[in-house]
Motif scaffolding. Structure first.
Motif, PDB file in Angstrom:
ATOM      1  N   ARG A  68       0.815  -1.221   0.000  1.00 57.59           N
ATOM      2  CA  ARG A  68       0.000   0.000   0.000  1.00 57.59           C
ATOM      3  C   ARG A  68       0.848   1.272   0.000  1.00 57.59           C
ATOM      4  O   ARG A  68       0.656   2.149  -0.826  1.00 57.59           O
ATOM      5  CB  ARG A  68      -0.969   0.048   1.198  1.00 57.59           C
ATOM      6  CG  ARG A  68      -1.814  -1.189   1.369  1.00 57.59           C
ATOM      7  CD  ARG A  68      -2.670  -1.500   0.167  1.00 57.59           C
ATOM      8  NE  ARG A  68      -3.487  -2.682   0.378  1.00 57.59           N
ATOM      9  CZ  ARG A  68      -4.028  -3.384  -0.588  1.00 57.59           C
ATOM     10  NH1 ARG A  68      -3.830  -3.043  -1.844  1.00 57.59           N
ATOM     11  NH2 ARG A  68      -4.765  -4.442  -0.311  1.00 57.59           N
ATOM     12  N   LEU A  69       1.763   1.383   0.955  1.00 57.17           N
ATOM     13  CA  LEU A  69       2.668   2.524   1.044  1.00 57.17           C
ATOM     14  C   LEU A  69       4.102   2.018   1.020  1.00 57.17           C
ATOM     15  O   LEU A  69       4.426   1.066   1.733  1.00 57.17           O
ATOM     16  CB  LEU A  69       2.437   3.317   2.331  1.00 57.17           C
ATOM     17  CG  LEU A  69       1.047   3.907   2.547  1.00 57.17           C
ATOM     18  CD1 LEU A  69       0.949   4.508   3.944  1.00 57.17           C
ATOM     19  CD2 LEU A  69       0.749   4.961   1.495  1.00 57.17           C
ATOM     20  N   PRO A  70       4.997   2.634   0.241  1.00 57.42           N
ATOM     21  CA  PRO A  70       6.379   2.134   0.142  1.00 57.42           C
ATOM     22  C   PRO A  70       7.267   2.647   1.267  1.00 57.42           C
ATOM     23  O   PRO A  70       8.357   3.161   1.038  1.00 57.42           O
ATOM     24  CB  PRO A  70       6.827   2.683  -1.224  1.00 57.42           C
ATOM     25  CG  PRO A  70       6.116   3.989  -1.328  1.00 57.42           C
ATOM     26  CD  PRO A  70       4.755   3.763  -0.689  1.00 57.42           C
ATOM     27  N   PHE A  71       6.799   2.491   2.504  1.00 56.86           N
ATOM     28  CA  PHE A  71       7.535   3.005   3.654  1.00 56.86           C
ATOM     29  C   PHE A  71       7.543   1.998   4.790  1.00 56.86           C
ATOM     30  O   PHE A  71       6.612   1.205   4.946  1.00 56.86           O
ATOM     31  CB  PHE A  71       6.893   4.298   4.196  1.00 56.86           C
ATOM     32  CG  PHE A  71       6.695   5.377   3.194  1.00 56.86           C
ATOM     33  CD1 PHE A  71       7.758   6.148   2.746  1.00 56.86           C
ATOM     34  CD2 PHE A  71       5.429   5.645   2.687  1.00 56.86           C
ATOM     35  CE1 PHE A  71       7.575   7.153   1.826  1.00 56.86           C
ATOM     36  CE2 PHE A  71       5.228   6.651   1.763  1.00 56.86           C
ATOM     37  CZ  PHE A  71       6.310   7.414   1.330  1.00 56.86           C
ATOM     38  N   ARG A  72       8.617   2.062   5.572  1.00 54.60           N
ATOM     39  CA  ARG A  72       8.645   1.489   6.909  1.00 54.60           C
ATOM     40  C   ARG A  72       9.251   2.552   7.823  1.00 54.60           C
ATOM     41  O   ARG A  72      10.270   3.156   7.484  1.00 54.60           O
ATOM     42  CB  ARG A  72       9.485   0.208   6.972  1.00 54.60           C
ATOM     43  CG  ARG A  72       8.731  -1.059   6.586  1.00 54.60           C
ATOM     44  CD  ARG A  72       9.553  -2.295   6.839  1.00 54.60           C
ATOM     45  NE  ARG A  72       8.848  -3.505   6.481  1.00 54.60           N
ATOM     46  CZ  ARG A  72       8.129  -4.232   7.324  1.00 54.60           C
ATOM     47  NH1 ARG A  72       8.046  -3.853   8.576  1.00 54.60           N
ATOM     48  NH2 ARG A  72       7.518  -5.321   6.918  1.00 54.60           N
ATOM     49  N   PHE A  73       8.618   2.752   8.970  1.00 55.23           N
ATOM     50  CA  PHE A  73       9.139   3.718   9.930  1.00 55.23           C
ATOM     51  C   PHE A  73       8.837   3.202  11.326  1.00 55.23           C
ATOM     52  O   PHE A  73       7.684   2.992  11.692  1.00 55.23           O
ATOM     53  CB  PHE A  73       8.493   5.086   9.714  1.00 55.23           C
ATOM     54  CG  PHE A  73       9.159   6.188  10.492  1.00 55.23           C
ATOM     55  CD1 PHE A  73      10.380   6.702  10.086  1.00 55.23           C
ATOM     56  CD2 PHE A  73       8.569   6.693  11.634  1.00 55.23           C
ATOM     57  CE1 PHE A  73      11.009   7.712  10.805  1.00 55.23           C
ATOM     58  CE2 PHE A  73       9.185   7.707  12.357  1.00 55.23           C
ATOM     59  CZ  PHE A  73      10.407   8.217  11.940  1.00 55.23           C
ATOM     60  N   MET A  74       9.914   2.960  12.094  1.00 57.67           N
ATOM     61  CA  MET A  74       9.803   2.371  13.431  1.00 57.67           C
ATOM     62  C   MET A  74       9.156   0.986  13.383  1.00 57.67           C
ATOM     63  O   MET A  74       8.482   0.554  14.306  1.00 57.67           O
ATOM     64  CB  MET A  74       9.024   3.293  14.377  1.00 57.67           C
ATOM     65  CG  MET A  74       9.686   4.639  14.606  1.00 57.67           C
ATOM     66  SD  MET A  74       8.708   5.739  15.669  1.00 57.67           S
ATOM     67  CE  MET A  74       8.745   4.829  17.233  1.00 57.67           C
TER      68      MET A  74
END
Length: 292
Positions: free
Chosen positions: A270-276
């Motif tokens: 869905r979103l091309p991110f990982r954060f924490m």
């Protein structure tokens, strides 16, 4: 049973999350998009239970999950992951669903097969369906890939893992909760009460249902650990059936006592991110002892 949530409702929440992510600084955006998704974290846990035979003491199980190939994660990254898993010398390898983001649109199936074939575990490789494995008419695509690479697909069924000395336990796998038809009674049909058993369920929130059955441990994925977590706001992406237990170890009390572990997965969706919410490989060591 956990209530189902429609795909439209989920996507609305994801879009809201995306707008929140846009508020990150440019440095935060780059870190979440390019850096953290590659920061693989290894977590090691002991699985303890008096029904685990002494002959299984020290047996190593590696769980990986949610690669979502074709979205942000590619085959060059998968090759490195396979090398890392083999270096850890697992006795058993478990994949808990969502191999490709969109199976029917993935164009590198022929290149994928030899990579997964290189995964080696002397006591076998086992997997279950995730929602993306069913999505996009992908069920048979996923099954064919996994079976051709020597994974045993557990679809509402169990398998007995047995050593030469007769020590054994049961591995149980159920179908995905969102797009499949999980059937715990069917999966447990051939599992005797006096054996340790380990349940694979892509959806972690089914643990409350699983705790009504004589299941000792459950391993899940699906949540991505929230994938993007912000101070105060917490996790931004919490898909259906992964809203109560987003990551890590939990003790579930029901008719029976159940330990649940939720793996944060490897890829993104869905979103091309990982954060924490770093990608994760989990190593489990079997121990024959009482719960602590």
């Amino acid at each position: 049973m956990v209530r189902k949530q429609t795909r439209r409702t989920f996507l609305k929440k994801v879009m809201g999350s995306f707008l929140t992510v846009l508020g990150l600084s440019s440095g935060g955006y780059y870190y979440a998009n390019r850096i953290e998704p590659s920061l693989l974290e290894l977590n090691e846990l002991e699985i303890k239970h008096p029904l685990i035979p002494k002959g299984l003491e020290g047996l190593r199980i590696i769980q990986f999950s949610d690669t979502h190939l074709g979205f942000q994660y590619d085959l060059s990254q998968l090759k490195k992951l396979v090398t890392k898993i083999n270096q850890l010398k697992p006795d058993i390898i478990l994949f808990t669903g969502d191999l490709m983001d969109e199976p029917n649109k993935y164009t590198k199936l022929n290149d994928l097969v030899p990579i997964l074939t290189k995964l080696h575990a002397p006591l076998g490789k086992y997997c279950i369906f995730g929602n993306h494995d069913h999505g996009g008419y992908g069920s048979e695509i996923y099954r064919n890939i996994m079976e051709s690479t020597n994974f045993k697909v557990l679809l509402n069924q169990s398998v007995k893992i047995e050593l030469k000395d007769g020590s054994s336990f049961f591995l149980v796998g159920i179908d995905d909760a969102m797009l499949g038809n999980p059937d715990l009674p069917l999966a447990l049909k051939n599992v005797p009460n006096n054996h340790f058993n380990l349940l694979l369920s892509h959806a972690p929130d089914l643990a409350e249902t699983a705790a009504q059955y004589p299941i000792h441990w459950q391993l899940s994925g699906h949540s991505h650990g929230g994938q993007v977590k912000l101070p105060i706001l917490g996790a931004l992406i919490m898909p259906p059936f992964a809203q109560r237990y987003p990551e890590g170890l939990y003790k579930i009390e029901g008719k029976y006592s159940l330990n649940l572990y939720v793996n944060r997965g490897i890829g993104t969706t869905r979103l091309p991110f990982r954060f924490m919410a770093k990608p994760e490989l989990t190593i489990f060591i079997l121990r024959s002892s009482s719960f602590t």
